[in-house]
Design an enzyme around this catalytic site. Structure first.
Site, PDB file in Angstrom:
ATOM      1  N   LYS A   1      33.287 115.574  50.696  1.00  0.00           N
ATOM      2  CA  LYS A   1      34.133 114.388  50.600  1.00  0.00           C
ATOM      3  C   LYS A   1      34.211 113.694  51.957  1.00  0.00           C
ATOM      4  O   LYS A   1      34.467 114.328  52.989  1.00  0.00           O
ATOM      5  CB  LYS A   1      35.561 114.756  50.176  1.00  0.00           C
TER       6      LYS A   1
ATOM      7  N   ASP B   1      36.082 108.919  49.353  1.00  0.00           N
ATOM      8  CA  ASP B   1      37.483 108.830  48.910  1.00  0.00           C
ATOM      9  C   ASP B   1      38.204 107.726  49.682  1.00  0.00           C
ATOM     10  O   ASP B   1      38.941 107.985  50.624  1.00  0.00           O
ATOM     11  CB  ASP B   1      38.165 110.184  49.141  1.00  0.00           C
ATOM     12  N   LEU B   2      37.987 106.483  49.252  1.00  0.00           N
ATOM     13  CA  LEU B   2      38.586 105.339  49.936  1.00  0.00           C
ATOM     14  C   LEU B   2      39.824 104.804  49.232  1.00  0.00           C
ATOM     15  O   LEU B   2      40.553 103.992  49.793  1.00  0.00           O
ATOM     16  CB  LEU B   2      37.557 104.215  50.089  1.00  0.00           C
ATOM     17  N   LYS B   3      40.046 105.207  47.985  1.00  0.00           N
ATOM     18  CA  LYS B   3      41.219 104.763  47.219  1.00  0.00           C
ATOM     19  C   LYS B   3      41.366 103.239  47.282  1.00  0.00           C
ATOM     20  O   LYS B   3      42.409 102.697  47.649  1.00  0.00           O
ATOM     21  CB  LYS B   3      42.492 105.452  47.729  1.00  0.00           C
TER      22      LYS B   3
ATOM     23  N   ARG C   1      41.524 122.331  54.050  1.00  0.00           N
ATOM     24  CA  ARG C   1      41.762 123.339  55.075  1.00  0.00           C
ATOM     25  C   ARG C   1      41.647 124.769  54.569  1.00  0.00           C
ATOM     26  O   ARG C   1      41.468 125.689  55.360  1.00  0.00           O
ATOM     27  CB  ARG C   1      43.138 123.094  55.703  1.00  0.00           C
TER      28      ARG C   1
ATOM     29  N   THR D   1      48.828 114.013  45.426  1.00  0.00           N
ATOM     30  CA  THR D   1      49.406 115.355  45.369  1.00  0.00           C
ATOM     31  C   THR D   1      50.341 115.640  46.537  1.00  0.00           C
ATOM     32  O   THR D   1      51.024 116.657  46.542  1.00  0.00           O
ATOM     33  CB  THR D   1      48.301 116.424  45.336  1.00  0.00           C
TER      34      THR D   1
ATOM     35  N   HIS E   1      42.029  99.439  46.521  1.00  0.00           N
ATOM     36  CA  HIS E   1      43.070  98.752  45.744  1.00  0.00           C
ATOM     37  C   HIS E   1      43.146  97.317  46.251  1.00  0.00           C
ATOM     38  O   HIS E   1      43.742  97.044  47.290  1.00  0.00           O
ATOM     39  CB  HIS E   1      44.410  99.454  45.915  1.00  0.00           C
ATOM     40  N   ASP E   2      42.527  96.400  45.515  1.00  0.00           N
ATOM     41  CA  ASP E   2      42.468  94.999  45.941  1.00  0.00           C
ATOM     42  C   ASP E   2      42.149  94.147  44.714  1.00  0.00           C
ATOM     43  O   ASP E   2      42.109  94.670  43.599  1.00  0.00           O
ATOM     44  CB  ASP E   2      41.405  94.840  47.043  1.00  0.00           C
TER      45      ASP E   2
END
Length: 253
Positions: free
Chosen positions: A46, A73-75, A230, A137, A77-78
Site C-alpha cells: 500500500k 490509498d489516496l481516499k 505496524r 477505523t 473526494h472531489d
C-alpha cells in the site's frame, strides 16, 4: 481483474485473501528498505498519502518494476471530473487498487471507475479496482457523531449505506473494519470485495486504531484484502510476522 501476490504467501494463505503491507513511511529509501527486508514474503504493498506526496506516482512505477502489486490509498473526494482524472493518472502508473471516499457519492465513484479503466488501458498491469472508504477505523461512534453532528450513530448501518453508493457507482469493493464486514457481506454477497485495515496480530498494540481485528477473524468475516501496517513493519522480524499472518489465515494458529 488479476492481482499479484507473492509465491511464499500464496503457498499458505487462503486464495481469497490477499495481505497488503502498508508503506506508511516518509520517503522512497524507507519504502525500499521495507520491500528489500520482506523480499518474497510480500507481493502487494500500500502507498498512502505520506509516501505518495513525497515521491509522487514514480513510487508506484518502482514497485511495479520490482514485481509488486500496488494499492494506492489516496481516499479521493472531489467533483467527479477531477476524481476521474486523478484515477486515470494513478491507474496509468500501474496501481491495482485505488481508494475514494464513498461519501463522495455514486456519481463520483462512477467517474473514478471510468477514469481507472481509461488509465489501466494504457498500463501493462491489468485493471485498477476502485474501493470506497466507508468509515475510518481510527474513528469510533463518538468520533463519528462529533464529525457528522449526530447524537446517535449506528456505525454498521452507515457502513452498509455507504457500501450501497459504491455498488451503485460500480466500485470493486469497500474499505471497512472487520466488525462491519459480516453485515456488508450479508447485504451485497460477493459483489463487493472487502478490504479491511486495522489488522493486528494477537496480543499486539492497537496503536491509533479503534476497530481492530486479527487476520483470521477478518478472513472469517469475508475480507478479500487485509492491510498490515505496524504489525509487520514495526515487528522485530517482519518476515516472521508475515509468516504469522499466513499461518493465521491458514488456520494454523
Amino acid at each position: 481483474m488479476t492481482f499479484v501476490s507473492s509465491s511464499t504467501v500464496e503457498a499458505t494463505v487462503q486464495p481469497a485473501v490477499t495481505p497488503i503491507v502498508a508503506l506508511d513511511v516518509p520517503d522512497r529509501l524507507a519504502a525500499q528498505a521495507i520491500v528489500a527486508r520482506l523480499g518474497g514474503s510480500c507481493g502487494f504493498y500500500k502507498v498512502g498519502l505520506e509516501l505518495f506526496a513525497a515521491e509522487g506516482p514514480e513510487i508506484v512505477s518502482w514497485l511495479r518494476d520490482a514485481g509488486k502489486s500496488v494499492f494506492v490509498d489516496l481516499k479521493l473526494h472531489d467533483i467527479p471530473n477531477t476524481v476521474r482524472g486523478a484515477a486515470r493518472s494513478v491507474a496509468r502508473h500501474g496501481a491495482s487498487l485505488l481508494t475514494v471516499h464513498a461519501s463522495g457519492g455514486s456519481a463520483m465513484i462512477r467517474a473514478a471507475v471510468e477514469g481507472a479503466e481509461e488509465g489501466a488501458a494504457t498500463a501493462a498491469s491489468g485493471g485498477c479496482g476502485i474501493l470506497g472508504v466507508t468509515i475510518l477505523t481510527s474513528m469510533d461512534s463518538a468520533g463519528i457523531g462529533e464529525a457528522w453532528g449526530r447524537e446517535q450513530v449506528d456505525v454498521t448501518r452507515d457502513v452498509v449505506r455507504l457500501a450501497g453508493l459504491v455498488a451503485t457507482g460500480g466500485g470493486a469493493g469497500i474499505v471497512c473494519s472487520g466488525h462491519e464486514a459480516a453485515a456488508v457481506r450479508s447485504a451485497f454477497s460477493e459483489s463487493l470485495g472487502l478490504l479491511i485495515p486495522g489488522i493486528r496480530l494477537p496480543g499486539s498494540d492497537a496503536h491509533d486504531q479503534r476497530r481492530v481485528m486479527t487476520p483470521r477473524a477478518a478472513a472469517d468475516a469475508g475480507a478479500r484484502w487485509l492491510i498490515l501496517g505496524r504489525a509487520v513493519t514495526g515487528a522485530a522480524d517482519p518476515v516472521e510476522a508475515m509468516e504469522q499472518v499466513a499461518a493465521s489465515l491458514a488456520g494454523a494458529v
